[in-house]
Design a protein around this motif. Structure first.
Motif, PDB file in Angstrom:
ATOM      1  N   GLU A  68      36.090 -19.278  -1.544  1.00  0.00           N
ATOM      2  CA  GLU A  68      35.208 -19.979  -0.601  1.00  0.00           C
ATOM      3  C   GLU A  68      33.784 -20.035  -1.145  1.00  0.00           C
ATOM      4  O   GLU A  68      33.096 -21.047  -1.029  1.00  0.00           O
ATOM      5  N   VAL A  69      33.360 -18.931  -1.757  1.00  0.00           N
ATOM      6  CA  VAL A  69      32.036 -18.907  -2.391  1.00  0.00           C
ATOM      7  C   VAL A  69      31.971 -19.987  -3.465  1.00  0.00           C
ATOM      8  O   VAL A  69      31.019 -20.765  -3.535  1.00  0.00           O
ATOM      9  N   GLU A  70      33.003 -20.042  -4.293  1.00  0.00           N
ATOM     10  CA  GLU A  70      33.010 -21.020  -5.385  1.00  0.00           C
ATOM     11  C   GLU A  70      33.038 -22.446  -4.868  1.00  0.00           C
ATOM     12  O   GLU A  70      32.392 -23.328  -5.421  1.00  0.00           O
ATOM     13  N   LEU A  71      33.791 -22.663  -3.781  1.00  0.00           N
ATOM     14  CA  LEU A  71      33.830 -23.991  -3.165  1.00  0.00           C
ATOM     15  C   LEU A  71      32.430 -24.416  -2.719  1.00  0.00           C
ATOM     16  O   LEU A  71      31.978 -25.528  -2.999  1.00  0.00           O
ATOM     17  N   VAL A  72      31.728 -23.496  -2.043  1.00  0.00           N
ATOM     18  CA  VAL A  72      30.372 -23.794  -1.568  1.00  0.00           C
ATOM     19  C   VAL A  72      29.462 -24.134  -2.750  1.00  0.00           C
ATOM     20  O   VAL A  72      28.763 -25.147  -2.755  1.00  0.00           O
ATOM     21  N   LEU A  73      29.498 -23.285  -3.775  1.00  0.00           N
ATOM     22  CA  LEU A  73      28.565 -23.472  -4.890  1.00  0.00           C
ATOM     23  C   LEU A  73      28.896 -24.703  -5.709  1.00  0.00           C
ATOM     24  O   LEU A  73      27.996 -25.385  -6.196  1.00  0.00           O
ATOM     25  N   SER A  74      30.185 -25.010  -5.854  1.00  0.00           N
ATOM     26  CA  SER A  74      30.518 -26.174  -6.673  1.00  0.00           C
ATOM     27  C   SER A  74      30.276 -27.474  -5.918  1.00  0.00           C
ATOM     28  O   SER A  74      29.978 -28.503  -6.520  1.00  0.00           O
ATOM     29  N   THR A  75      30.378 -27.433  -4.592  1.00  0.00           N
ATOM     30  CA  THR A  75      30.192 -28.656  -3.808  1.00  0.00           C
ATOM     31  C   THR A  75      28.722 -28.938  -3.526  1.00  0.00           C
ATOM     32  O   THR A  75      28.275 -30.077  -3.572  1.00  0.00           O
ATOM     33  N   LEU A  76      27.968 -27.887  -3.218  1.00  0.00           N
ATOM     34  CA  LEU A  76      26.562 -28.055  -2.817  1.00  0.00           C
ATOM     35  C   LEU A  76      25.676 -27.794  -4.030  1.00  0.00           C
ATOM     36  O   LEU A  76      25.129 -26.714  -4.206  1.00  0.00           O
ATOM     37  N   GLU A  77      25.516 -28.826  -4.859  1.00  0.00           N
ATOM     38  CA  GLU A  77      24.836 -28.608  -6.136  1.00  0.00           C
ATOM     39  C   GLU A  77      23.357 -28.257  -5.974  1.00  0.00           C
ATOM     40  O   GLU A  77      22.775 -27.628  -6.840  1.00  0.00           O
ATOM     41  N   HIS A  78      22.749 -28.685  -4.877  1.00  0.00           N
ATOM     42  CA  HIS A  78      21.305 -28.458  -4.726  1.00  0.00           C
ATOM     43  C   HIS A  78      20.987 -27.100  -4.123  1.00  0.00           C
ATOM     44  O   HIS A  78      19.824 -26.747  -3.964  1.00  0.00           O
ATOM     45  N   LEU A  79      22.025 -26.356  -3.745  1.00  0.00           N
ATOM     46  CA  LEU A  79      21.801 -25.092  -3.056  1.00  0.00           C
ATOM     47  C   LEU A  79      21.032 -24.116  -3.949  1.00  0.00           C
ATOM     48  O   LEU A  79      21.359 -23.947  -5.117  1.00  0.00           O
ATOM     49  N   LYS A  80      19.989 -23.502  -3.377  1.00  0.00           N
ATOM     50  CA  LYS A  80      19.204 -22.526  -4.127  1.00  0.00           C
ATOM     51  C   LYS A  80      19.458 -21.103  -3.655  1.00  0.00           C
ATOM     52  O   LYS A  80      19.378 -20.162  -4.429  1.00  0.00           O
ATOM     53  N   VAL A  81      19.716 -20.966  -2.354  1.00  0.00           N
ATOM     54  CA  VAL A  81      19.910 -19.639  -1.792  1.00  0.00           C
ATOM     55  C   VAL A  81      21.159 -19.650  -0.914  1.00  0.00           C
ATOM     56  O   VAL A  81      21.298 -20.514  -0.048  1.00  0.00           O
ATOM     57  N   LEU A  82      22.062 -18.703  -1.177  1.00  0.00           N
ATOM     58  CA  LEU A  82      23.281 -18.579  -0.375  1.00  0.00           C
ATOM     59  C   LEU A  82      23.308 -17.177   0.210  1.00  0.00           C
ATOM     60  O   LEU A  82      23.308 -16.190  -0.526  1.00  0.00           O
ATOM     61  N   ASN A  83      23.293 -17.119   1.556  1.00  0.00           N
ATOM     62  CA  ASN A  83      23.315 -15.834   2.255  1.00  0.00           C
ATOM     63  C   ASN A  83      22.223 -14.897   1.744  1.00  0.00           C
ATOM     64  O   ASN A  83      22.439 -13.710   1.512  1.00  0.00           O
ATOM     65  N   GLY A  84      21.047 -15.461   1.548  1.00  0.00           N
ATOM     66  CA  GLY A  84      19.884 -14.654   1.183  1.00  0.00           C
ATOM     67  C   GLY A  84      19.777 -14.320  -0.296  1.00  0.00           C
ATOM     68  O   GLY A  84      18.812 -13.708  -0.708  1.00  0.00           O
ATOM     69  N   GLN A  85      20.751 -14.750  -1.093  1.00  0.00           N
ATOM     70  CA  GLN A  85      20.694 -14.454  -2.519  1.00  0.00           C
ATOM     71  C   GLN A  85      20.493 -15.726  -3.314  1.00  0.00           C
ATOM     72  O   GLN A  85      21.132 -16.744  -3.042  1.00  0.00           O
ATOM     73  N   GLU A  86      19.603 -15.634  -4.292  1.00  0.00           N
ATOM     74  CA  GLU A  86      19.373 -16.816  -5.125  1.00  0.00           C
ATOM     75  C   GLU A  86      20.636 -17.177  -5.877  1.00  0.00           C
ATOM     76  O   GLU A  86      21.339 -16.315  -6.384  1.00  0.00           O
ATOM     77  N   VAL A  87      20.896 -18.469  -5.902  1.00  0.00           N
ATOM     78  CA  VAL A  87      22.090 -18.961  -6.569  1.00  0.00           C
ATOM     79  C   VAL A  87      21.825 -19.032  -8.068  1.00  0.00           C
ATOM     80  O   VAL A  87      20.829 -19.598  -8.506  1.00  0.00           O
ATOM     81  N   ASP A  88      22.705 -18.447  -8.829  1.00  0.00           N
ATOM     82  CA  ASP A  88      22.613 -18.551 -10.281  1.00  0.00           C
ATOM     83  C   ASP A  88      23.313 -19.813 -10.727  1.00  0.00           C
ATOM     84  O   ASP A  88      24.520 -19.947 -10.569  1.00  0.00           O
ATOM     85  N   LYS A  89      22.540 -20.712 -11.300  1.00  0.00           N
ATOM     86  CA  LYS A  89      23.142 -21.942 -11.803  1.00  0.00           C
ATOM     87  C   LYS A  89      23.222 -21.843 -13.319  1.00  0.00           C
ATOM     88  O   LYS A  89      22.214 -21.597 -13.980  1.00  0.00           O
TER      89      LYS A  89
END
Length: 131
Positions: free
Chosen positions: A92-113
């Motif tokens: 589910e985490v991977e689905l969120v990150l792969s779909t929402l390319e502009h996301l910078k913060v997920l659940n308070g943690q910076e997204v590593d791109k």
């Protein structure tokens, strides 16, 4: 609420009906932050693109029936960069990150791109690379 409200907190209101909720939010296209955590939402409208300014969304602790549908709805938010969502499994985490390319913060943690495909935000860190 005043029409210039930019932050809407509807946390823990036992909201089940997303249709009437988002019909209301449609009248508030200027909102930037939306907290719908701890409600009883099973789904989101398939398009949220009228929420042009919305950058922070909290939909944690809702009994969503389909993560795919929720994530594809979130994908229609043009400005979404900060998301709080209850994720049970790594896929589910991977689905969120792969779909929402502009996301910078997920659940308070910076997204590593791995690949920084969004140049517009990267201006500050550029000086060192370009001689």
């Amino acid at each position: 609420s005043k029409p210039d409200t930019t932050s809407v907190n509807l946390s823990n209101r036992k909201i089940e009906d997303s249709r009437s909720l988002f019909a209301l939010l449609k009248k508030m296209p200027q909102i930037e932050e939306l907290n719908l955590s701890d409600n009883k939402l099973a789904k989101l409208p398939s398009s949220l693109s009228y929420l042009q300014a919305l950058h922070t969304v909290n939909i944690s602790n809702n009994p969503f029936s389909s993560y795919e549908e929720v994530v594809s709805a979130l994908k229609t938010l043009p400005k979404l960069t900060n998301l709080f969502i209850t994720l049970m499994q790594q896929n589910e985490v991977e689905l969120v990150l792969s779909t929402l390319e502009h996301l910078k913060v997920l659940n308070g943690q910076e997204v590593d791109k791995e690949d920084n495909s969004n140049e517009e935000e990267e201006e500050e860190g550029k000086e060192s690379h370009e001689e």
